[in-house]
Design a protein around this motif. Structure first.
Motif, PDB file in Angstrom:
ATOM      1  N   LEU A 279       0.833  -1.202   0.000  1.00 34.55           N
ATOM      2  CA  LEU A 279       0.000   0.000   0.000  1.00 34.55           C
ATOM      3  C   LEU A 279       0.868   1.253   0.000  1.00 34.55           C
ATOM      4  N   LYS A 280       1.925   1.239   0.760  1.00 36.44           N
ATOM      5  CA  LYS A 280       2.816   2.391   0.810  1.00 36.44           C
ATOM      6  C   LYS A 280       3.452   2.663  -0.548  1.00 36.44           C
ATOM      7  N   ARG A 281       3.823   1.594  -1.259  1.00 34.97           N
ATOM      8  CA  ARG A 281       4.461   1.767  -2.560  1.00 34.97           C
ATOM      9  C   ARG A 281       3.495   2.249  -3.633  1.00 34.97           C
ATOM     10  N   CYS A 282       2.201   2.158  -3.389  1.00 39.37           N
ATOM     11  CA  CYS A 282       1.204   2.594  -4.370  1.00 39.37           C
ATOM     12  C   CYS A 282       1.047   4.110  -4.415  1.00 39.37           C
ATOM     13  N   PHE A 283       1.559   4.799  -3.413  1.00 42.07           N
ATOM     14  CA  PHE A 283       1.373   6.245  -3.328  1.00 42.07           C
ATOM     15  C   PHE A 283       2.717   6.965  -3.410  1.00 42.07           C
ATOM     16  N   SER A 284       2.651   8.268  -3.605  1.00 46.37           N
ATOM     17  CA  SER A 284       3.862   9.075  -3.634  1.00 46.37           C
ATOM     18  C   SER A 284       4.558   9.010  -2.278  1.00 46.37           C
ATOM     19  N   GLN A 285       5.846   9.286  -2.289  1.00 47.59           N
ATOM     20  CA  GLN A 285       6.627   9.221  -1.066  1.00 47.59           C
ATOM     21  C   GLN A 285       6.097  10.211  -0.034  1.00 47.59           C
ATOM     22  N   GLY A 286       5.895   9.729   1.177  1.00 47.93           N
ATOM     23  CA  GLY A 286       5.431  10.583   2.258  1.00 47.93           C
ATOM     24  C   GLY A 286       3.938  10.558   2.488  1.00 47.93           C
ATOM     25  N   VAL A 287       3.180   9.913   1.607  1.00 49.95           N
ATOM     26  CA  VAL A 287       1.721   9.864   1.763  1.00 49.95           C
ATOM     27  C   VAL A 287       1.323   8.820   2.803  1.00 49.95           C
ATOM     28  N   ILE A 288       1.830   7.611   2.661  1.00 50.81           N
ATOM     29  CA  ILE A 288       1.521   6.505   3.572  1.00 50.81           C
ATOM     30  C   ILE A 288       2.751   6.180   4.408  1.00 50.81           C
ATOM     31  N   GLY A 289       2.554   6.031   5.711  1.00 58.46           N
ATOM     32  CA  GLY A 289       3.630   5.643   6.608  1.00 58.46           C
ATOM     33  C   GLY A 289       3.336   4.301   7.266  1.00 58.46           C
ATOM     34  N   VAL A 302      -0.161   9.558   6.367  1.00 65.43           N
ATOM     35  CA  VAL A 302       0.707  10.564   6.982  1.00 65.43           C
ATOM     36  C   VAL A 302       0.410  11.951   6.429  1.00 65.43           C
ATOM     37  N   ASN A 303       0.440  12.088   5.109  1.00 69.23           N
ATOM     38  CA  ASN A 303       0.214  13.392   4.483  1.00 69.23           C
ATOM     39  C   ASN A 303      -0.423  13.179   3.117  1.00 69.23           C
ATOM     40  N   SER A 304      -1.738  13.227   3.067  1.00 72.79           N
ATOM     41  CA  SER A 304      -2.443  12.999   1.799  1.00 72.79           C
ATOM     42  C   SER A 304      -2.223  14.128   0.808  1.00 72.79           C
ATOM     43  N   ARG A 305      -1.749  15.285   1.275  1.00 73.59           N
ATOM     44  CA  ARG A 305      -1.511  16.428   0.388  1.00 73.59           C
ATOM     45  C   ARG A 305      -0.487  16.096  -0.699  1.00 73.59           C
ATOM     46  N   LEU A 306       0.442  15.204  -0.394  1.00 75.73           N
ATOM     47  CA  LEU A 306       1.505  14.858  -1.333  1.00 75.73           C
ATOM     48  C   LEU A 306       1.048  13.896  -2.421  1.00 75.73           C
ATOM     49  N   ASP A 307      -0.155  13.387  -2.328  1.00 75.18           N
ATOM     50  CA  ASP A 307      -0.635  12.396  -3.287  1.00 75.18           C
ATOM     51  C   ASP A 307      -0.902  13.035  -4.644  1.00 75.18           C
ATOM     52  N   THR A 308      -0.545  12.329  -5.692  1.00 79.68           N
ATOM     53  CA  THR A 308      -0.792  12.802  -7.060  1.00 79.68           C
ATOM     54  C   THR A 308      -2.068  12.222  -7.650  1.00 79.68           C
ATOM     55  N   CYS A 309      -2.792  11.420  -6.858  1.00 80.58           N
ATOM     56  CA  CYS A 309      -4.062  10.809  -7.296  1.00 80.58           C
ATOM     57  C   CYS A 309      -3.866   9.941  -8.542  1.00 80.58           C
ATOM     58  N   SER A 310      -2.823   9.133  -8.530  1.00 80.59           N
ATOM     59  CA  SER A 310      -2.553   8.251  -9.661  1.00 80.59           C
ATOM     60  C   SER A 310      -3.480   7.047  -9.686  1.00 80.59           C
ATOM     61  N   ARG A 311      -4.108   6.709  -8.556  1.00 83.09           N
ATOM     62  CA  ARG A 311      -5.020   5.557  -8.436  1.00 83.09           C
ATOM     63  C   ARG A 311      -4.317   4.223  -8.676  1.00 83.09           C
ATOM     64  N   GLU A 312      -3.022   4.178  -8.444  1.00 81.23           N
ATOM     65  CA  GLU A 312      -2.263   2.944  -8.598  1.00 81.23           C
ATOM     66  C   GLU A 312      -2.803   1.853  -7.683  1.00 81.23           C
ATOM     67  N   VAL A 313      -3.295   2.229  -6.508  1.00 82.43           N
ATOM     68  CA  VAL A 313      -3.769   1.250  -5.535  1.00 82.43           C
ATOM     69  C   VAL A 313      -4.966   0.476  -6.072  1.00 82.43           C
ATOM     70  N   LEU A 314      -5.725   1.049  -6.982  1.00 77.12           N
ATOM     71  CA  LEU A 314      -6.918   0.383  -7.497  1.00 77.12           C
ATOM     72  C   LEU A 314      -6.590  -0.772  -8.436  1.00 77.12           C
ATOM     73  N   ARG A 315      -5.325  -0.935  -8.785  1.00 76.00           N
ATOM     74  CA  ARG A 315      -4.923  -2.067  -9.631  1.00 76.00           C
ATOM     75  C   ARG A 315      -4.758  -3.341  -8.810  1.00 76.00           C
ATOM     76  N   HIS A 316      -4.725  -3.224  -7.481  1.00 71.24           N
ATOM     77  CA  HIS A 316      -4.534  -4.386  -6.613  1.00 71.24           C
ATOM     78  C   HIS A 316      -5.898  -4.819  -6.066  1.00 71.24           C
ATOM     79  N   ASP A 317      -6.296  -6.023  -6.388  1.00 72.95           N
ATOM     80  CA  ASP A 317      -7.623  -6.512  -5.997  1.00 72.95           C
ATOM     81  C   ASP A 317      -7.801  -6.569  -4.482  1.00 72.95           C
ATOM     82  N   ASP A 318      -6.732  -6.847  -3.759  1.00 68.78           N
ATOM     83  CA  ASP A 318      -6.861  -6.979  -2.314  1.00 68.78           C
ATOM     84  C   ASP A 318      -6.679  -5.638  -1.580  1.00 68.78           C
ATOM     85  N   LEU A 319      -6.410  -4.565  -2.326  1.00 65.33           N
ATOM     86  CA  LEU A 319      -6.208  -3.266  -1.694  1.00 65.33           C
ATOM     87  C   LEU A 319      -7.247  -2.217  -2.102  1.00 65.33           C
ATOM     88  N   LYS A 320      -7.863  -2.413  -3.258  1.00 67.51           N
ATOM     89  CA  LYS A 320      -8.724  -1.357  -3.790  1.00 67.51           C
ATOM     90  C   LYS A 320      -9.969  -1.118  -2.941  1.00 67.51           C
TER      91      LYS A 320
END
Length: 372
Positions: A279-289, A302-320
């Protein structure tokens, strides 16, 4: 009579289903009104719906006191060339109007007329004039007036209150001290590279006294204009006038002015172990701790402001399904990068003045219409 009773029962059943549906819908009304939701196959709640009488029980009529209470501007970062600030509690139309004013309606000084007396370089006059026009000029436009376009365009017609005169005069020659075996142009030639630092300010009238403390000239002194070889020269006079980006992009005071909505990331359930690391690797650095809870690795926002909203996490069936991605509808993160003509905080202030003038002009038009 039996048929009438049946129809009445159907009506009541339909009303009951409608009430249930409305209750389910109203339970999400706050999310619909205030959040943009990023889904796997689309984006929901993209349109503003908080207009009067759209939602029962909500008073969305315009109220100045309510607006003043909710509206705020938070400064995040400021330096000589860029700034980042949050504008909260405002409609997207107003935020976009503010952005467009920064791009196209805050005036600056730029080279408008180029008088080429001699150009023996390989750069054509038209190309050279265009390159010169795009060089940012450090001069406070608030100290100058707009030039009357009806005036004669002759060189003698410029005035100290509406024009800045610049000169570029340079000639390339051979370096008599260069080694005979050298092939390096920097050693063989003198003044073979024409940079913006070779442009000099020529005061008009009393400008030398008025702008004695100002360093009028190009913002950057390392902008390459042309390359020369021995015997080639440039002799050019330039006139800078006041203008806005709506007329030509060279007058735009910003390299970029943009905004984005504040990202919001919600974890719907605890995420532990290897899933937390993915989950941490799905977001920009500093978003998930990651934190250690009772010997287990647990993910946290940790800091959702740093997120680029790439939606990478939605590609993982067990995380989306364990993460909810959204954006706060009325929280705008503005980024303003100045070209260097004026400081970014000055540009924002001038943009606000332009917006206020537009509003006042609109009010005046309404008053004049009422009087008629």
């Amino acid at each position: 009579m039996k048929r009438s009773c049946l129809n009445t029962a159907e009506v009541w059943a339909g009303l009951w289903r409608l009430q249930v549906k409305m209750a389910a819908t109203m339970s999400n009304v706050e999310e619909i009104r205030n959040r943009v939701i990023l889904g796997e196959f689309g984006v929901r709640n993209v349109h503003s719906t908080d207009f009067p009488r759209n939602y029962p029980g909500y008073d969305d009529s315009w109220d100045m006191q309510k607006f003043q209470k909710n509206f705020r501007i938070d400064m995040v970062h400021l330096d000589e060339s860029s700034m980042e600030f949050d504008m909260v509690g405002i409609d997207p139309a107003i935020a976009n109007a503010f952005r467009r004013i920064l791009l196209a309606e805050v005036p600056t000084m730029a080279i408008e007329k180029v008088f080429i007396y001699n150009n023996t370089s390989i750069v054509q006059d038209e190309v050279l004039a265009h390159r010169l026009g795009l060089i940012p000029i450090r001069a406070d436009p608030r100290l100058f007036e707009y030039r009357n376009t009806a005036e004669d365009s002759a060189e003698e017609e410029c005035s100290e209150i509406d024009t800045i005169q610049l000169q570029l005069k340079i000639k390339c020659s051979r370096n008599p001290r260069a080694s005979k075996d050298s092939s390096d142009p920097w050693e063989l030639y003198q003044n073979h590279m024409v940079y913006s630092r070779h442009i000099k300010w020529v005061p008009i009238g009393n400008q030398a006294d008025v702008f004695a403390d100002s360093s009028i000239g190009p913002v950057h002194d390392d902008i390459l204009i042309a390359q020369l070889r021995p015997g080639q020269e440039l002799d050019i006079i330039m006139h800078c006038v006041k203008g806005i980006g709506k007329d030509h992009a060279k007058f735009s005071p910003v390299a970029t002015a943009s905004y984005r909505l504040l990202p919001e990331i919600t974890l719907m359930e605890p995420v532990q172990g290897e899933k937390a690391e993915r989950l941490k690797r799905c977001f920009s650095q500093g978003v998930i701790g990651l934190e250690d809870v009772n010997g287990k690795t647990v993910a946290k926002v940790v800091n959702s402001r740093l997120d680029t909203c790439s939606r990478e996490v939605l590609r993982h069936d067990d995380l989306k399904n364990v993460v909810k991605l959204g954006r706060v509808r009325d929280h705008f993160i503005f980024t303003v990068e100045s070209t260097g003509i004026l400081h970014p905080d000055v540009l924002v202030t001038e943009a606000i003045k332009v917006l206020m003038a537009k509003c006042q002009r609109f009010v005046n038009e309404l008053d004049s219409t009422d009087m008629e």
